[in-house]
Scaffold this motif. Structure first.
Motif, short mmCIF file in Angstrom:
data_model
loop_
_atom_site.label_atom_id
_atom_site.label_comp_id
_atom_site.label_asym_id
_atom_site.label_seq_id
_atom_site.Cartn_x
_atom_site.Cartn_y
_atom_site.Cartn_z
N GLY A 183 0.84 -1.20 0.00
CA GLY A 183 0.00 0.00 0.00
C GLY A 183 0.87 1.24 0.00
O GLY A 183 2.11 1.16 0.00
N PRO A 184 0.25 2.42 0.03
CA PRO A 184 1.02 3.67 -0.10
C PRO A 184 2.01 3.90 1.03
O PRO A 184 2.97 4.65 0.84
CB PRO A 184 -0.06 4.75 -0.13
N SER A 185 1.83 3.28 2.16
CA SER A 185 2.75 3.50 3.29
C SER A 185 3.90 2.50 3.33
O SER A 185 4.94 2.78 3.94
CB SER A 185 1.99 3.43 4.63
N GLU A 186 3.73 1.33 2.68
CA GLU A 186 4.75 0.30 2.80
C GLU A 186 5.32 -0.17 1.47
O GLU A 186 6.16 -1.08 1.45
CB GLU A 186 4.20 -0.91 3.58
N GLY A 187 4.90 0.40 0.36
CA GLY A 187 5.37 -0.07 -0.93
C GLY A 187 4.49 -1.18 -1.46
O GLY A 187 3.52 -1.60 -0.83
N GLY A 188 4.82 -1.69 -2.64
CA GLY A 188 4.02 -2.70 -3.29
C GLY A 188 3.41 -2.14 -4.56
O GLY A 188 3.81 -1.09 -5.07
N ILE A 189 2.39 -2.85 -5.07
CA ILE A 189 1.76 -2.43 -6.31
C ILE A 189 0.27 -2.69 -6.27
O ILE A 189 -0.22 -3.51 -5.49
CB ILE A 189 2.34 -3.17 -7.54
N GLY A 190 -0.48 -1.98 -7.10
CA GLY A 190 -1.86 -2.30 -7.42
C GLY A 190 -1.92 -2.62 -8.91
O GLY A 190 -1.23 -2.00 -9.71
N ILE A 191 -2.75 -3.59 -9.28
CA ILE A 191 -2.88 -4.00 -10.68
C ILE A 191 -4.33 -3.80 -11.10
O ILE A 191 -5.25 -4.34 -10.48
CB ILE A 191 -2.45 -5.46 -10.88
N HIS A 192 -4.51 -3.01 -12.15
CA HIS A 192 -5.84 -2.64 -12.60
C HIS A 192 -5.95 -2.83 -14.11
O HIS A 192 -4.95 -2.73 -14.84
CB HIS A 192 -6.15 -1.18 -12.26
N LEU A 193 -7.14 -3.07 -14.59
CA LEU A 193 -7.46 -3.01 -16.01
C LEU A 193 -8.48 -1.90 -16.20
O LEU A 193 -9.21 -1.54 -15.26
CB LEU A 193 -8.01 -4.34 -16.51
N ASN B 50 10.56 -4.49 -6.07
CA ASN B 50 9.18 -4.18 -5.69
C ASN B 50 8.27 -4.46 -6.88
O ASN B 50 7.20 -5.04 -6.76
CB ASN B 50 9.09 -2.71 -5.27
N CYS B 51 8.73 -4.06 -8.08
CA CYS B 51 8.02 -4.36 -9.30
C CYS B 51 8.98 -4.27 -10.49
O CYS B 51 9.77 -3.33 -10.57
CB CYS B 51 6.85 -3.41 -9.52
N ASP B 52 8.92 -5.24 -11.38
CA ASP B 52 9.58 -5.16 -12.68
C ASP B 52 8.51 -5.12 -13.75
O ASP B 52 7.51 -5.86 -13.68
CB ASP B 52 10.46 -6.39 -12.93
N PHE B 53 8.72 -4.26 -14.75
CA PHE B 53 7.87 -4.26 -15.94
C PHE B 53 8.66 -4.92 -17.05
O PHE B 53 9.69 -4.40 -17.49
CB PHE B 53 7.45 -2.84 -16.32
N VAL B 54 8.18 -6.09 -17.49
CA VAL B 54 8.90 -6.96 -18.42
C VAL B 54 8.05 -7.15 -19.67
O VAL B 54 6.83 -7.35 -19.57
CB VAL B 54 9.18 -8.32 -17.75
N ILE B 55 8.67 -7.11 -20.86
CA ILE B 55 7.91 -7.33 -22.09
C ILE B 55 8.48 -8.51 -22.87
O ILE B 55 9.65 -8.88 -22.72
CB ILE B 55 7.89 -6.07 -22.99
N PHE B 56 7.63 -9.09 -23.70
CA PHE B 56 8.03 -10.16 -24.60
C PHE B 56 7.66 -9.72 -26.02
O PHE B 56 6.57 -10.02 -26.52
CB PHE B 56 7.35 -11.47 -24.22
#
Length: 425
Positions: free
Chosen positions: A116-126, A302-308
């Motif tokens: 969350g915004p206080s501890e890091g991490g990610i949200g995933i949305h469409l 915390n997050c990688d954005f990876v493409i193929f």
């Protein structure tokens, strides 16, 4: 549209000659009666290499607004509480497009996330949108937003300028920056990674050397652009996991000049320089990393954005699709267009998604495996495809909508049913 190039350089741009002050960031009397405002997305005392801030010279300061009140729209844009999370491998059909007018904000649907915004991490949305945002702006005070269009181009207007972001491109908006999304086609659909952690940056290249992957010069940030509109504008803000709204009497996109390095930017994924083997073995997905948000553990994101993307496969005596694996990273995958080489023949459709949480075995399906094991290993071009992953070191908790919203495929596990048993001597 005009752009400046380079990844997080210190830029300086003005829409009106003389609006950008010289020598002092916050002069006593800015030109034309403008107001100087600093926009910071890092602590003031962060190391110089990590410090991100921009000076904005605008027609009104952003302090001029009334109280925010709870916003009732975007009912499925919410944090995951973990109560619907399972170890199962999951796959979803694409989001349907509404028959009514739904803009980018109200069309956001959360599938999962962590932290969350206080501890890091990610949200995933469409998102699935059928209308442009008009008379409103969105401000995400919880996280940076990486937007991956899948269908329909977007015109993203930010406080620092405008970006056109079509499928095959990505757009990134800094945490706390106001923006609106207009559709240049009738409808639009895509993916969003909300980054609560360290801002995205280019990964280190290590033994790859000076060249390869995403090049800094190919990232584009807009030049100054503003609109002078005295009419009501709704500002929707995401703050501490909830949505809030207020109304101001003018356009929030009134920045006439700015300089700094906390900026929105876009990137054409076709410019990614893919690295691969020229001898044997299938390299791991790290070589496909476009952007990374590092964690406090070196080498674990915390997050990688990876493409193929399209690429040549040339390895000798090598199983060429992604090998079977269980991984410390949790993997949320989307498909922009074409087929993913480990899931051919349907099921994983453009606009759809899949989730393989950490240490749950996954890899190519039965048909793709058999085809790859029997293939004549001549040089092969994987073409007309673009898939990607949001990878995180933490479990991706799923939302109620993701699990019960009617798009989850109940038969996903079946794609791994029927592997012949190995025959020992």
């Amino acid at each position: 549209m005009q752009y400046q190039t380079g990844f997080l350089n210190h830029f300086a741009t003005q829409a009106v000659d003389g609006a950008l002050p010289e020598g002092r960031n916050s002069p006593q009397r800015p030109a034309f009666g403008l107001y100087a405002e600093q926009f910071s997305t890092s602590a003031f005392t962060a190391p110089r290499s990590e410090n991100r801030r921009s000076w904005l010279y605008r027609m009104r300061p952003t302090t001029e607004h009334g109280a925010f009140k709870p916003y009732s729209g975007a009912a499925n844009f919410a944090a995951a509480d973990g109560s619907h999370t399972t170890p199962n491998r999951l796959r979803w059909d694409p989001l349907p497009l509404s028959t009514s007018a739904v803009d980018f904000v109200d069309g956001l649907v959360t599938y999962g996330g962590n932290g969350g915004p206080s501890e890091g991490g990610i949200g995933i949305h469409l998102y699935a949108a059928t209308a442009s945002m008009t008379g409103r702006a969105f401000q995400n005070s919880d996280g940076e937003m990486l937007i991956v269009p899948q269908h329909g181009a977007l015109l993203i207007t930010t406080e620092l300028g405008r970006m056109d972001v079509a499928p095959g491109h990505i757009g990134v908006v800094p945490k706390g920056m106001r923006f609106r999304v207009e559709l240049t086609d009738d409808t639009a659909r895509g993916y969003v990674c909300e980054n609560f952690g360290a801002p995205f940056r280019l990964p280190d290249l290590g033994p790859i050397g000076a060249n390869g992957l995403a090049n800094p010069r190919d990232f584009e940030t807009p030049v100054a652009w503003f609109e002078d509109r005295d009419e009501p504008f709704e500002v929707v803000q995401k703050f501490n996991g909830s949505l809030w709204a207020t109304t101001i009497d003018h356009s929030p996109f009134d920045v006439v000049a700015w300089h700094g390095n906390s900026v929105p930017y876009r990137y054409d994924l076709a410019r990614f320089n893919t690295i691969g083997t020229v001898s044997f073995d299938h390299p791991d997905p790290s070589i496909f990393t476009v952007l990374t948000s590092p964690s406090d553990t070196p080498g674990t994101a915390n997050c990688d954005f990876v493409i193929f993307p399209p690429r040549w496969m040339v390895g000798e005596d090598t199983f060429r699709p992604p090998w079977f694996h269980r991984n410390v990273m949790s993997e949320f995958m989307g498909l922009v267009h074409g087929e993913y080489d480990a899931k051919e023949g349907g099921g994983f459709a453009p606009g759809g998604a899949s989730l393989h949480n950490q240490f749950n075995g996954h890899g190519p399906d039965v048909e793709s495996t058999a085809k790859a094991m029997q293939a004549d290993l001549k040089p092969t071009k994987i073409d007309n495809t673009l898939a990607f992953m949001f990878e995180s070191r933490a479990i991706i908790q799923t939302t109620q909508f993701a699990m019960t919203g009617g798009l989850l495929q109940s038969d996903y596990d079946a794609c791994w049913t029927g592997f012949p048993k190995a025959r020992l001597p």
